[in-house]
Write a protein that holds these residues in place. Structure first.
Motif, mmCIF file in Angstrom:
data_model
loop_
_atom_site.group_PDB
_atom_site.id
_atom_site.type_symbol
_atom_site.label_atom_id
_atom_site.label_comp_id
_atom_site.label_asym_id
_atom_site.label_seq_id
_atom_site.Cartn_x
_atom_site.Cartn_y
_atom_site.Cartn_z
ATOM 1 N N UNK A 337 17.590 -44.695 -38.637
ATOM 2 C CA UNK A 337 18.125 -46.270 -38.695
ATOM 3 C C UNK A 337 17.737 -47.046 -39.583
ATOM 4 N N UNK A 338 16.115 -47.175 -39.314
ATOM 5 C CA UNK A 338 15.388 -48.345 -39.522
ATOM 6 C C UNK A 338 15.983 -48.276 -41.768
ATOM 7 N N UNK A 339 15.341 -46.687 -41.618
ATOM 8 C CA UNK A 339 15.033 -46.005 -43.323
ATOM 9 C C UNK A 339 16.287 -46.170 -44.083
ATOM 10 N N UNK A 340 17.499 -45.874 -43.010
ATOM 11 C CA UNK A 340 18.842 -45.718 -43.961
ATOM 12 C C UNK A 340 18.836 -47.042 -44.439
ATOM 13 N N UNK A 343 16.342 -51.635 -47.333
ATOM 14 C CA UNK A 343 15.156 -52.856 -47.691
ATOM 15 C C UNK A 343 15.422 -53.975 -46.223
ATOM 16 N N UNK A 344 16.103 -54.476 -45.939
ATOM 17 C CA UNK A 344 17.395 -54.867 -45.099
ATOM 18 C C UNK A 344 16.656 -53.887 -43.539
ATOM 19 N N UNK A 345 15.746 -53.133 -44.101
ATOM 20 C CA UNK A 345 15.480 -52.625 -43.083
ATOM 21 C C UNK A 345 14.314 -53.299 -41.915
ATOM 22 N N UNK A 346 13.023 -54.192 -42.880
ATOM 23 C CA UNK A 346 11.955 -54.025 -42.467
ATOM 24 C C UNK A 346 12.659 -56.187 -42.058
ATOM 25 N N UNK A 347 13.349 -56.347 -42.225
ATOM 26 C CA UNK A 347 14.591 -58.004 -41.535
ATOM 27 C C UNK A 347 14.076 -57.974 -40.195
ATOM 28 N N UNK A 348 14.292 -58.842 -39.309
ATOM 29 C CA UNK A 348 14.068 -59.454 -38.451
ATOM 30 C C UNK A 348 15.485 -59.659 -37.823
ATOM 31 N N UNK A 349 15.513 -60.382 -36.092
ATOM 32 C CA UNK A 349 17.049 -60.814 -36.030
ATOM 33 C C UNK A 349 17.073 -62.318 -36.122
ATOM 34 N N UNK A 350 17.329 -62.745 -36.829
ATOM 35 C CA UNK A 350 17.435 -64.140 -37.477
ATOM 36 C C UNK A 350 17.682 -63.938 -38.909
ATOM 37 N N UNK A 351 17.424 -63.007 -39.386
ATOM 38 C CA UNK A 351 17.258 -63.381 -40.735
ATOM 39 C C UNK A 351 19.178 -63.252 -41.265
ATOM 40 N N UNK A 352 19.419 -63.839 -42.199
ATOM 41 C CA UNK A 352 20.550 -64.029 -42.729
ATOM 42 C C UNK A 352 21.343 -62.698 -43.185
ATOM 43 N N UNK A 353 20.118 -61.791 -43.615
ATOM 44 C CA UNK A 353 20.855 -60.865 -44.098
ATOM 45 C C UNK A 353 20.894 -59.181 -43.512
ATOM 46 N N UNK A 354 20.310 -59.259 -42.095
ATOM 47 C CA UNK A 354 19.649 -58.677 -40.954
ATOM 48 C C UNK A 354 20.834 -57.696 -40.664
ATOM 49 N N UNK A 355 21.046 -56.892 -40.772
ATOM 50 C CA UNK A 355 21.983 -55.507 -40.347
ATOM 51 C C UNK A 355 22.351 -55.245 -38.468
ATOM 52 N N UNK A 356 23.755 -55.077 -38.650
ATOM 53 C CA UNK A 356 24.145 -55.053 -36.858
ATOM 54 C C UNK A 356 22.959 -56.256 -35.970
#
Length: 394
Positions: A337-340, A343-356
């Motif tokens: 899921x992180x790979x899928x 680039x957004x997979x490296x974001x963490x909770x609190x970042x505007x573009x973080x998925x789910x």
């Protein structure tokens, strides 16, 4: 496959599902076995625990005099575990559940009268003081000592990976009372007041950014002799007997993985690869299909193991097989899921573009713990090889 195929069990499942929908606390779901993050969550969990016991969905196998039910079966407990997992709602804290069974089956009348009603009401949280830095997968190697001095025992040593240790009122402790006995036979079980002088609890900061586990240190802690559960040297047998009650919780892991499959499919529809939805990729569909097949195979294995356990025919390697497969699939799915996410997979909770809301990053960071806690994957493979397949030790 799931329990609840009969009309009676299907009706019970619907009842539990409605109860959870109405009463479950509004605590954000998090990966793994997590503690409350603040006082408000802790208070909500205490209230929720009391509701689960009062409704008879937890602790139904207790003696009737302490609130148990004559009409409850292990199948009912399995259904409760599945429905809690489906709703992503917390269950009763595991330390309290294990301690209650130790007290019910091995404790004195006074110990039961003092603690069981408070556990049922959610007012008394316990932690499990088993694992040590040098005694995790090989628990019988524990070195925490309890030395008898008249009417008390003096405890010295250290525990680690103690879930809820920073919240717990009491600890269900294993300590070595006879250093000269074989390692499985010199261990005793105790009730430990976590506020006793000499007890130090140090939360461990984890990759997830939270502190769910703790180190616990004992420096000359005095425990009354009547705080022992059972007889001297009976601790190993008590621990194994109480851990057997975790069997009814395994149905929830299959539900968790099925929910993760659904979430992976949804994620693949929302993210893109080369400008197209990822779900259009043969590689992505094949990988999700492989996960789905593995989860259904685990489901069949899990319920076959449960059936053997309910009939008293459990094999020594059954639990190890289920634990190993779940741990590895769960880690692979989170990593995929992180790979899928790219680039957004490296974001963490609190970042505007973080998925789910950072769900997959949290899942991936926590997933590695499952391959270690409760017996590492390497230990599980050895156990399966030696006890299940009869292969010789290296």
């Amino acid at each position: 496959m799931e329990y609840g195929m009969s009309p009676e069990l299907a009706a019970f499942r619907a009842e539990v599902r409605a109860f959870i929908a109405e009463h479950a606390p509004a605590i954000p779901p998090r990966a793994g076995v997590r503690s409350a993050e603040n006082d408000a969550e802790f208070n909500a969990l205490q209230e929720w625990t009391g509701r689960l016991y009062e409704a008879g969905y937890v602790g139904a196998d207790w003696p009737v005099e302490f609130g148990g039910r004559d009409d409850f079966t292990p199948e009912h407990s399995i259904i409760v575990g599945e429905e809690l997992a489906r709703a992503q709602a917390p269950g009763a804290q595991s330390g309290s559940v294990l301690a209650s069974h130790a007290l019910i089956h091995y404790g004195t009348d006074e110990q039961r009268r003092r603690h069981l009603p408070k556990i049922r009401a959610g007012r008394e949280l316990w932690c499990q003081l088993f694992s040590e830095p040098g005694a995790g997968s090989d628990l019988a190697s524990l070195r925490t000592r309890a030395v008898r001095n008249g009417d008390t025992y003096t405890i010295d040593g250290q525990k680690v990976w103690t879930t809820d240790g920073h919240w717990a009122r009491y600890g269900y402790l294993l300590a070595r009372t006879d250093p000269d006995a074989p390692k499985h036979k010199g261990i005793s079980a105790f009730i430990l007041d976590m506020s006793a002088p000499g007890v130090s609890v140090r939360p461990l900061r984890e990759l997830t950014g939270t502190s769910d586990f703790n180190e616990v240190f004992f420096d000359g802690v005095e425990v009354p002799a009547d705080a022992m559960i059972g007889e001297p040297g009976q601790g190993w047998a008590i621990a194994n007997a109480t851990l057997a009650h975790e069997r009814t919780n395994v149905g929830g892991i299959v539900v968790k993985l099925r929910l993760a499959i659904d979430a992976l499919i949804d994620l693949a529809r929302r993210v893109t690869i080369d400008g197209r939805p990822a779900i259009d990729s043969d590689r992505v569909r094949d990988r999700i299909g492989q996960f789905s097949a593995e989860v259904e195979a685990l489901s069949a294995l899990t319920y076959a193991n449960l059936t053997r356990w309910l009939r008293g025919r459990e094999r020594m390697h059954d639990a190890a097989m289920g634990k190993l497969i779940f741990s590895e699939i769960n880690l692979e799915m989170a990593a995929f899921a992180v790979e899928l996410a790219g680039e957004d997979g490296v974001l963490i909770e609190g970042d505007d573009n973080v998925l789910d809301h950072g769900r997959w990053q949290d899942e991936w960071l926590y997933a590695r713990a499952y391959t270690i806690a409760g017996g590492s994957s390497e230990i599980m493979r050895n156990l399966i090889a030696e006890r299940g397949l009869g292969l010789p030790r290296k």
